[in-house]
Design a protein around this motif. Structure first.
Motif, PDB file in Angstrom:
ATOM      1  N   GLY A   5      -8.705   8.023 -27.373  1.00  0.00           N
ATOM      2  CA  GLY A   5      -8.339   9.321 -27.957  1.00  0.00           C
ATOM      3  C   GLY A   5      -7.043   9.841 -27.352  1.00  0.00           C
ATOM      4  O   GLY A   5      -6.164  10.353 -28.063  1.00  0.00           O
ATOM      5  N   ASN A   6      -6.912   9.681 -26.013  1.00  0.00           N
ATOM      6  CA  ASN A   6      -5.700  10.168 -25.346  1.00  0.00           C
ATOM      7  C   ASN A   6      -4.474   9.399 -25.832  1.00  0.00           C
ATOM      8  O   ASN A   6      -3.403   9.978 -26.014  1.00  0.00           O
ATOM      9  CB  ASN A   6      -5.823  10.026 -23.828  1.00  0.00           C
ATOM     10  CG  ASN A   6      -6.804  11.022 -23.279  1.00  0.00           C
ATOM     11  OD1 ASN A   6      -7.106  12.026 -23.929  1.00  0.00           O
ATOM     12  ND2 ASN A   6      -7.346  10.759 -22.102  1.00  0.00           N
TER      13      ASN A   6
ATOM     14  N   ASN B 109      -3.673  10.663 -29.218  1.00  0.00           N
ATOM     15  CA  ASN B 109      -2.993  11.968 -29.115  1.00  0.00           C
ATOM     16  C   ASN B 109      -1.538  11.800 -28.699  1.00  0.00           C
ATOM     17  O   ASN B 109      -0.647  12.434 -29.267  1.00  0.00           O
ATOM     18  CB  ASN B 109      -3.699  12.856 -28.085  1.00  0.00           C
ATOM     19  CG  ASN B 109      -4.907  13.524 -28.691  1.00  0.00           C
ATOM     20  OD1 ASN B 109      -5.040  13.546 -29.911  1.00  0.00           O
ATOM     21  ND2 ASN B 109      -5.786  14.031 -27.859  1.00  0.00           N
TER      22      ASN B 109
ATOM     23  N   SER C 233       1.597  12.727 -30.943  1.00  0.00           N
ATOM     24  CA  SER C 233       2.552  13.784 -30.604  1.00  0.00           C
ATOM     25  C   SER C 233       3.936  13.214 -30.294  1.00  0.00           C
ATOM     26  O   SER C 233       4.845  13.945 -29.926  1.00  0.00           O
ATOM     27  CB  SER C 233       2.032  14.578 -29.401  1.00  0.00           C
ATOM     28  OG  SER C 233       1.976  13.712 -28.302  1.00  0.00           O
TER      29      SER C 233
ATOM     30  N   TYR D  64     -11.420  13.572 -34.938  1.00  0.00           N
ATOM     31  CA  TYR D  64     -10.738  12.470 -34.265  1.00  0.00           C
ATOM     32  C   TYR D  64      -9.880  11.699 -35.280  1.00  0.00           C
ATOM     33  O   TYR D  64      -8.710  11.403 -35.043  1.00  0.00           O
ATOM     34  CB  TYR D  64     -11.822  11.559 -33.683  1.00  0.00           C
ATOM     35  CG  TYR D  64     -11.425  10.591 -32.614  1.00  0.00           C
ATOM     36  CD1 TYR D  64     -11.559  10.920 -31.270  1.00  0.00           C
ATOM     37  CD2 TYR D  64     -10.978   9.311 -32.926  1.00  0.00           C
ATOM     38  CE1 TYR D  64     -11.252  10.003 -30.278  1.00  0.00           C
ATOM     39  CE2 TYR D  64     -10.657   8.399 -31.943  1.00  0.00           C
ATOM     40  CZ  TYR D  64     -10.805   8.743 -30.616  1.00  0.00           C
ATOM     41  OH  TYR D  64     -10.499   7.846 -29.644  1.00  0.00           O
TER      42      TYR D  64
ATOM     43  N   ARG E 154      -6.839  13.559 -36.428  1.00  0.00           N
ATOM     44  CA  ARG E 154      -5.732  13.519 -35.465  1.00  0.00           C
ATOM     45  C   ARG E 154      -4.986  12.194 -35.576  1.00  0.00           C
ATOM     46  O   ARG E 154      -3.769  12.140 -35.455  1.00  0.00           O
ATOM     47  CB  ARG E 154      -6.298  13.674 -34.054  1.00  0.00           C
ATOM     48  CG  ARG E 154      -5.867  14.950 -33.420  1.00  0.00           C
ATOM     49  CD  ARG E 154      -6.191  15.093 -31.967  1.00  0.00           C
ATOM     50  NE  ARG E 154      -7.159  14.205 -31.421  1.00  0.00           N
ATOM     51  CZ  ARG E 154      -8.393  14.540 -31.083  1.00  0.00           C
ATOM     52  NH1 ARG E 154      -8.817  15.763 -31.263  1.00  0.00           N
ATOM     53  NH2 ARG E 154      -9.216  13.659 -30.535  1.00  0.00           N
TER      54      ARG E 154
END
Ligand code: ATP
Length: 806
Positions: free
Chosen positions: A280-281, A284, A288, A336, A339
């Motif tokens: 997930g990190n 992300n 981004s 999730y 994203r």
């Protein structure tokens, strides 16, 4: 190697996200489960408010209905062929053109990830359909080479699912700046047909770690990664196109607590969550556009480094369940996935040109030439100063030397890396074992309490949501834990053995260094590399030992707490006996060592000492009747009957732990026995004491400053407070009052010496008389206080042992 950007429209620039909703199971349909998932137009997912769906009127106001739009959304009726066509099939062409691609299924347990990726015999999943597609696509291409491997990431360890001993075959992950992550020693099959690949998938899937959870009877507890590497000659450029397709069936994304698991299963859950959190990190960070992506946070993300975003085309399939009870999990999955839509990618084609190979060889040859020239020069110099033995000179072929040194370098680095990895695995296993041990102890304790119909003590760890509820379930849990522990112990043995073999191999390599690497500079450099690696490993080893030591200390603390409890119960029992025993039987009781708890503050390193001072007794101790028994007998009959009634109450309320009372005397308790062996005052105090002459005990005077409870119990007044010098401000607390007593002011009139005068006036005197001791010196000699373990070790304030005078 050259690279070009994939330019087939918008799709190639970001992760494609599809959602697949599974149908309700028959069991769910038969119960009150409500379908809260609606798919519209193959794009829109509407998650209804479970409160509204379940006719909960109180919750209908706060609507939790959520809407999401994805590249693709499949409802429960969509079959796997359609899912394949819309997700993985478009990637096949890209992989054949030398792009890296990946498809991964994400979702909570029982949502249908394995069904989507691996499938069943009747409904094959994406993995086999994709391989089939590849073969169909390139049926006529004789230059195509397909290599597959199947691995799982379980508890942060990589295992080879393609090898027969899949569970044992742990793998090392290497990262090459050019070719990306690679698995050393993985079983790779050169696939010639779809059937061959299907067999690998089926067999590998059987070897996969699965366990029943509360949500899914065959829940996959690991992340399964199936990688297909394609190499084919580019007809236009004559280069070799290398493409890699990774297909991943992730483990369930549910929270560990929701699966009603405990023990190793809980640990698994934590590791699964760790990998997914890391994933997930990374998502992300990629979404981004961050310059740093934490791929190194878990094995899974390290392995997928070149298959996530960046230089890769990725499709994510989010599997969801329509069950209203899974609302939270479904919502989390959808968030999730939402994203992940933002990740931008720019896939790079890996095209190896024949020219590249030539250039690489040219570089290598020129390096080798330089090296050879250097070595030649060295050999000439050495021959001049120190002629070589015949055999060595023969072996001095430059190319061989170069190769030998290169090989040595590779071997030693491999050896040290595998040592670190073994050590890490060993640590993991140790950690799991110690958790099991604690759980086993607790479960056994519960069973004992249950059998003896005693209340179950509050557990030291938080209760799992699914504790066994019957005695049989507890017993099943114990045997399951024991089985797991045996399994873990076997793994530990095998790891330790492999570690030992690895160390021996490393030693041998070390000894070979002077023979295999003749270039001194290179040797020094290699030695340096090796030293760094060894230091890294040693640090790891130290961490490991520290962890073991810390756990031992925790165990010791538990043991101490248990001893304390035993002492407390024993003391209470003795007091009850004293109170119960008629006067004529008092002599039979003999001397008993009772524990003074006047000062139980922890101080000093010897933890066992703390066991002497049962903390829970502290509040009772001042009420003890420590006068000689014959004086105590004068108590009223009311008091005696009160004591007896109290004891009866204790027995009937089952408060006394009779099992614990079987631990006989303080002298037989481990901690004391150790100290007795050392000699000193413990042994003295446990010996029968001289009978005390009858003494008149003056009433306690007004209490001031710190009290010496033992003396106060004998009616001895504390010494008047004397101002301390600076360095004496904080004496060990157990001796504070003693120190104060010794600081009595000088001799009074009519006494022979200052010392006698001090002793005559010392409030210690009645106590000396009670024990038939002449003076303070004799007491010191008998007690050997100056050389007592407290003094020597500086342990200060352990609890004090007192003898109850008869
Ligand atoms: N689309 C579907 N159609 C029919 N049955 C399905 C579908 N999706 C899942 N199932 C069934 O649901 C059950 C659970 O699915 P599966 O094992 O794939 O879940 P999972 O997400 O992999 O769970 P876990 O993470 O616990 O391994 C299986 O019996 C599977 O056959």
């Amino acid at each position: 190697m050259s690279s070009s950007t994939l330019g087939d429209g918008e799709d190639s620039s970001r992760i494609r996200v599809a959602v697949r909703c599974r149908p309700l199971f028959a069991t769910e349909k038969n119960s009150d489960v409500v379908d809260i998932c609606r798919i519209l137009d193959e794009h829109l997912v509407i998650l209804l408010d479970p409160g509204a769906a379940s006719n909960d009127y109180l919750r209908q106001e706060k609507s939790k209905e959520k809407r999401f739009a994805f590249d693709q959304a499949f409802d429960a009726q969509t079959d796997s062929q359609r899912v394949f066509e819309a997700t993985a099939q478009p990637l096949i062409g890209s992989v054949l053109q030398g792009f890296n691609c990946s498809v991964f299924a994400y979702g909570s347990t029982g949502a249908g990830k394995t069904f989507t990726m691996i499938g069943t015999d009747t409904e094959p999943g994406i993995m086999s359909r994709t391989v089939d597609g590849i073969f169909q696509h390139a049926a006529s291409d004789g230059s195509l080479s397909v290599t597959c491997c199947f691995v799982e990431v379980y508890n942060e360890v990589l295992r080879d699912l393609g090898s027969r001993d899949g569970r044992e075959g742990m793998l090392d992950l290497r990262e090459d700046p050019v070719t990306g992550p690679s698995l050393t020693g993985v079983t790779e099959i050169q696939a010639k047909s779809v059937e061959q690949v299907m067999e690998l998938l089926q067999e590998g899937n059987k070897r996969r770690t699965t366990e029943p959870t509360a949500m899914n009877v065959t829940s996959s507890r690991s992340h399964a990664v199936f990688q297909v590497r394609l190499e084919r000659r580019d007809p236009r450029s004559e280069g070799v196109m290398i493409g890699k397709l990774s297909m991943i069936d992730l483990a369930g994304s549910e929270r560990a607590s929701q699966t009603n698991n405990s023990g190793l299963r809980f640990l698994e859950g934590a590791n699964i969550n760790r990998s997914l959190l890391a994933l997930g990190n990374c998502i992300n960070a990629l979404a981004s556009g961050s310059s740093f992506v934490p791929f190194r946070d878990s094995k899974l993300t390290r392995l997928l480094k070149d298959s996530l975003g960046g230089s890769c085309r990725t499709v994510m399939i989010a599997n969801i369940s329509p069950n209203h009870l899974s609302y939270e999990d479904t919502l989390n999955t959808l968030k999730y996935a939402n994203r992940a839509k933002n990740i931008r990618v720019s896939a790079l084609q890996q095209l190896v040109q024949p020219d590249d190979h030539v250039r690489q060889y040219e570089h290598a040859i020129s390096d080798l030439r330089q090296e050879a020239a250097l070595l030649k020069a060295k050999l000439v110099r050495r021959a001049a100063t120190n002629p070589m033995p015949e055999s060595e000179a023969e072996a001095g072929d430059e190319a061989c030397l170069k190769e030998a040194s290169e090989n040595w370098k590779v071997e030693i680095i491999r050896n040290l890396e595998s040592r670190s990895s073994l050590q890490r695995s060993l640590m993991e296993v140790e950690k799991a074992l110690s958790q099991w041990k604690a759980e086993l102890q607790e479960a056994k304790e519960v069973i004992t309490c249950w059998k003896e119909r005693r209340p179950v003590a509050t557990p030291s760890r938080p209760r799992r949501s699914a504790e066994p509820r019957t005695l049989d379930e507890w017993q099943d849990l114990v045997s399951q834990i024991e089985e797991n522990m045996a399994e873990n112990a076997a793994t530990r043995r095998s790891l330790a053995q492999r570690l030992q073999q690895n160390k021996e191999a490393g030693k041998e390599l070390q000894e070979q260094l002077p023979r295999r690497v003749l270039n001194e500079d290179l040797r020094a450099f290699l030695e340096l590399i090796q030293r760094v690696k060894v230091l890294e490993y040693e640090r790891l080893e130290l961490d490991h030992f520290w962890e073991i030591h810390r756990r031992q200390l925790v165990d010791r603390d538990d043991e101490i707490a248990m001893l304390r409890e035993q002492l407390r119960l024993r003391n209470r029992h003795l007091r009850a006996l004293h109170a119960q025993l008629p006067e004529e039987h008092h002599d039979q009781l003999g001397d008993r060592a009772l524990l003074d708890t006047s000062d139980t503050t922890e101080h000093g390193p010897l933890r066992v000492m703390q066991a002497w001072a049962p903390a829970k007794e502290a509040e009772d101790f001042d009420n003890w009747d420590t006068r000689p028994l014959r004086q105590r007998e004068r108590r009223s009959s009311d008091d005696k009957s009160k004591d007896s009634a109290e004891l009866q109450d204790c027995i009937s309320a089952n408060v006394i732990d009779w099992r614990a009372l079987e631990v006989p005397l303080a002298s037989q308790i481990k901690g004391l026995a150790v100290l007795q062996e050392e000699g000193g005052e413990v042994a003295r105090l446990l010996l029968p004491q001289p009978p005390a002459p009858p003494i008149a005990i003056p009433p306690p005077t007004q209490k001031r400053g710190r009290q010496f409870t033992g003396l106060a119990a004998h009616g001895v007044a504390p010494a008047p407070p004397v101002p301390m010098r600076r360095h004496e401000r904080s004496p060990p607390r157990a001796y504070a009052s003693e120190v104060a007593l010794r600081r009595d002011p000088g001799p009074g009139p009519g006494l022979n010496s200052a010392r006698e005068a001090r002793e005559a006036r010392s409030p210690l005197n009645p106590l000396l008389r009670a024990y038939g001791l002449r003076d303070q010196r004799q007491m010191d000699r008998v007690g050997n206080r100056r050389s007592s373990p407290w003094r020597r070790g500086g342990m200060g304030k352990a609890g004090k042992i007192m003898v109850a005078p008869r």
